[in-house]
Each structure stands twice: as structure tokens, then as C-alpha cells.
Design a protein around this motif. Structure first.
Motif, mmCIF file in Angstrom:
data_model
loop_
_atom_site.group_PDB
_atom_site.id
_atom_site.type_symbol
_atom_site.label_atom_id
_atom_site.label_comp_id
_atom_site.label_asym_id
_atom_site.label_seq_id
_atom_site.Cartn_x
_atom_site.Cartn_y
_atom_site.Cartn_z
ATOM 1 N N TYR A 1 -32.604 -24.723 74.416
ATOM 2 C CA TYR A 1 -32.465 -25.598 75.564
ATOM 3 C C TYR A 1 -31.138 -25.355 76.235
ATOM 4 N N SER A 2 -31.184 -25.360 77.508
ATOM 5 C CA SER A 2 -29.933 -25.420 78.239
ATOM 6 C C SER A 2 -29.369 -26.815 78.050
ATOM 7 N N CYS A 3 -28.068 -26.887 77.845
ATOM 8 C CA CYS A 3 -27.441 -28.175 77.634
ATOM 9 C C CYS A 3 -27.788 -29.130 78.752
ATOM 10 N N ASP A 4 -27.729 -28.624 79.938
ATOM 11 C CA ASP A 4 -27.956 -29.462 81.105
ATOM 12 C C ASP A 4 -29.334 -30.104 81.095
ATOM 13 N N SER A 5 -30.306 -29.364 80.575
ATOM 14 C CA SER A 5 -31.682 -29.830 80.705
ATOM 15 C C SER A 5 -32.016 -30.971 79.760
ATOM 16 N N MET A 6 -31.129 -31.263 78.826
ATOM 17 C CA MET A 6 -31.524 -32.209 77.786
ATOM 18 C C MET A 6 -31.338 -33.671 78.144
ATOM 19 N N PHE A 7 -30.275 -33.981 78.795
ATOM 20 C CA PHE A 7 -30.004 -35.385 79.071
ATOM 21 C C PHE A 7 -29.502 -35.568 80.484
ATOM 22 N N ARG A 8 -30.038 -36.530 81.108
ATOM 23 C CA ARG A 8 -29.500 -36.938 82.397
ATOM 24 C C ARG A 8 -29.221 -38.423 82.293
ATOM 25 N N GLY A 9 -28.243 -38.848 82.998
ATOM 26 C CA GLY A 9 -27.941 -40.276 82.986
ATOM 27 C C GLY A 9 -26.742 -40.607 82.115
ATOM 28 N N LEU A 10 -26.390 -39.715 81.226
ATOM 29 C CA LEU A 10 -25.177 -39.912 80.444
ATOM 30 C C LEU A 10 -24.135 -38.918 80.942
ATOM 31 N N PRO A 11 -22.875 -39.311 80.872
ATOM 32 C CA PRO A 11 -21.824 -38.395 81.329
ATOM 33 C C PRO A 11 -21.865 -37.084 80.555
ATOM 34 N N ARG A 12 -21.586 -36.037 81.227
ATOM 35 C CA ARG A 12 -21.592 -34.722 80.606
ATOM 36 C C ARG A 12 -20.652 -34.648 79.417
ATOM 37 N N SER A 13 -19.518 -35.250 79.579
ATOM 38 C CA SER A 13 -18.519 -35.121 78.511
ATOM 39 C C SER A 13 -19.000 -35.798 77.232
ATOM 40 N N THR A 14 -19.747 -36.863 77.371
ATOM 41 C CA THR A 14 -20.286 -37.535 76.187
ATOM 42 C C THR A 14 -21.278 -36.633 75.468
ATOM 43 N N ILE A 15 -22.182 -36.064 76.234
ATOM 44 C CA ILE A 15 -23.174 -35.175 75.648
ATOM 45 C C ILE A 15 -22.494 -33.968 75.002
ATOM 46 N N ARG B 1 -25.247 -20.404 72.290
ATOM 47 C CA ARG B 1 -24.863 -19.128 72.885
ATOM 48 C C ARG B 1 -24.828 -19.288 74.401
ATOM 49 N N THR B 2 -23.984 -18.463 74.952
ATOM 50 C CA THR B 2 -23.756 -18.564 76.387
ATOM 51 C C THR B 2 -24.490 -17.439 77.079
ATOM 52 N N VAL B 3 -25.264 -17.790 78.068
ATOM 53 C CA VAL B 3 -25.960 -16.798 78.866
ATOM 54 C C VAL B 3 -25.638 -17.094 80.318
ATOM 55 N N GLY B 4 -24.833 -16.229 80.867
ATOM 56 C CA GLY B 4 -24.404 -16.507 82.229
ATOM 57 C C GLY B 4 -23.652 -17.812 82.258
ATOM 58 N N THR B 5 -24.045 -18.641 83.136
ATOM 59 C CA THR B 5 -23.351 -19.908 83.270
ATOM 60 C C THR B 5 -23.964 -21.024 82.429
ATOM 61 N N GLN B 6 -25.054 -20.690 81.737
ATOM 62 C CA GLN B 6 -25.697 -21.708 80.922
ATOM 63 C C GLN B 6 -25.324 -21.579 79.449
ATOM 64 N N HIS B 7 -25.386 -22.693 78.767
ATOM 65 C CA HIS B 7 -25.168 -22.711 77.330
ATOM 66 C C HIS B 7 -26.469 -23.116 76.672
ATOM 67 N N LEU B 8 -26.943 -22.274 75.809
ATOM 68 C CA LEU B 8 -28.239 -22.531 75.191
ATOM 69 C C LEU B 8 -28.065 -22.976 73.744
#
Lengths: 105, 105
Positions: free
Chosen positions: A39-53, A69-76
Motif C-alpha cells: 500500500y502506498s502510505c497515502d492510500s491508507m488513511f484519510r482524515g487523520l494528520p499525516r504526521s500521526t499516521i 520501500r520507496t518508489v519514486g515519490t511514494q512509500h510502499l
DNA sequence: TCGATATTTCGAAAATATTCGAATGCCGGA
DNA sequence: TCCGGCATTCGAATATTTTCGAAATATCGA
């Protein structure tokens, strides 16, 4: 490309793993990953601050539960199922099974 | 005769259980109990202050992991295996099995 | 090289947990 | 009823965790 600290298999300790899974947010991240895939980190949670996640990802990673692992600008993220199953047979399945019930809260 | 609060089965929550087991002292209490029988509180640990141990008993009890009953002047602890197995099948065995390895620390 | 995107790190506040000694509570027996 | 044994509760110090906004980092594409 950025790399992160991951404990080696023999440095993964049971109390640390249990602790990491004892937070509802982390437990949810864990169960999603346990169903497979990265999963991309971004895709997992919305609604909570990024820093918390991000903090919770770090706890999971340093406990040895998750690989990143980092792929381009995403972290998987993916589960370290091979290591966890080898160290603690049946544990992942039991936890995943337990979250299927209503008791997760 | 004194009675203590014990959560009912449906109030036992997975994150709380995992948290309670994530402390090395509590994990050790747990594994001893998992091998069966009731233990007098006194008989389990020597060398640590009573109040510290008592605190850990309380955490385990309030998480729903342990049952406590008073017989005369002794307090006996036992695992709530029936409840835990019903709620989280395989979890106890997996944790007990995991502590058998070297990874407990 | 500049900007956009994805995510972490920093820093600080609030909440929670751990530890221990001291004081207390409960029970049974003399 | 007083004492001794067993264990808890209180209180306070310390440590750890959680949370979030702001600032920083890394990568890609124009």
C-alpha cells in the motif's frame, strides 16, 4: 533513494510486536496489509494528520512488522509475513482472525 | 470475601489484550498461567516489589486475560482460556508458542 | 531549476504507563 | 480482639507515548 531502518529477523521481539499491534490504528493498518499487497502510505488513511499516521508506520516498521520501500515519490508498505511467520507461527493469522470479530472496537 | 472487577467476555477487546501482553513481566505471568493451574500471586515472583507485581496483575485482569479469586488470605490467578479461545481462536497458543523461542528476550 | 506531490522529522503539549515505598484492607487463628 | 500473613491501593517521580502543526526532505516532471 531513501532507505529506512528495519530490524533483522533475529532482532524482532515478541513484546515489541504485541505492543505495536495494540493500538487500534496500527492494528487496522496491519490487518489491511495482512490481506496482501503493498500500500502506498497515502492510500491508507484519510482524515487523520499525516504526521500521526507516519508515526504509526514508524512504530510498525521498527517493531519488524512492516517493510517499507520507496518508489519514486511514494512509500510502499508491506507485511513482513515471512519473518513473522517464521518467528511466531500462527500469530499473524490468529490476530487477523481475531479482528474479523466484533471485539476489535 | 473480596471481589474484583472482571470484564465480561464481550467487553474483552483485542488491542487491550495485546497491550497487556506486550510487557515482558506480564508476558511471563501469562505464559506461566497458560501452562495450566492457578497460582498464588505470591508464588509467582520474588525479587520485585509486591506493588509492581500487583499492578501487572491488575492490568492483566482488567484486560480480561486473567481471572482472580480469593481463597482465605491468598489470591489465586488463572487464565481465562475459555473466553480468550472463544474470542480469539488460536491467539493464546500462538503467543505461548512464540515465547518458547528465543525471541522473547 | 522550479513546483507539485508524498511523506518524514521536529518540537511541544497532553495523556498514559511504570515503578516503588508507605499506608491500608482483608482474612484467619490464637 | 489483636496479630500476622497476603496482597492491594495510594501517591509521587520518572519515562514513554500520542497527537498535531510547521518545517524539512526527497523525487519526479515540466
Amino acid at each position: 533513494m531513501r532507505t529506512y531502518y528495519h530490524p533483522s529477523r533475529e532482532d524482532i521481539a515478541l513484546p515489541t510486536v504485541l505492543y505495536a499491534l495494540s493500538d487500534p490504528i496500527r492494528l487496522e493498518i496491519f490487518t489491511r496489509l495482512a490481506h496482501g499487497g503493498e500500500y502506498s502510505c497515502d492510500s491508507m488513511f484519510r482524515g487523520l494528520p499525516r504526521s500521526t499516521i507516519s508515526h504509526h508506520y514508524k512504530v510498525l516498521r521498527e517493531a519488524g512488522i512492516v517493510r517499507k520501500r520507496t518508489v519514486g515519490t511514494q512509500h510502499l508498505l508491506s507485511l513482513r509475513r515471512d519473518d513473522l511467520d517464521a518467528l511466531f507461527p500462527g500469530l499473524i493469522d490468529a490476530v487477523v482472525g481475531a479482528t474479523a470479530g466484533t471485539a476489535v472496537r
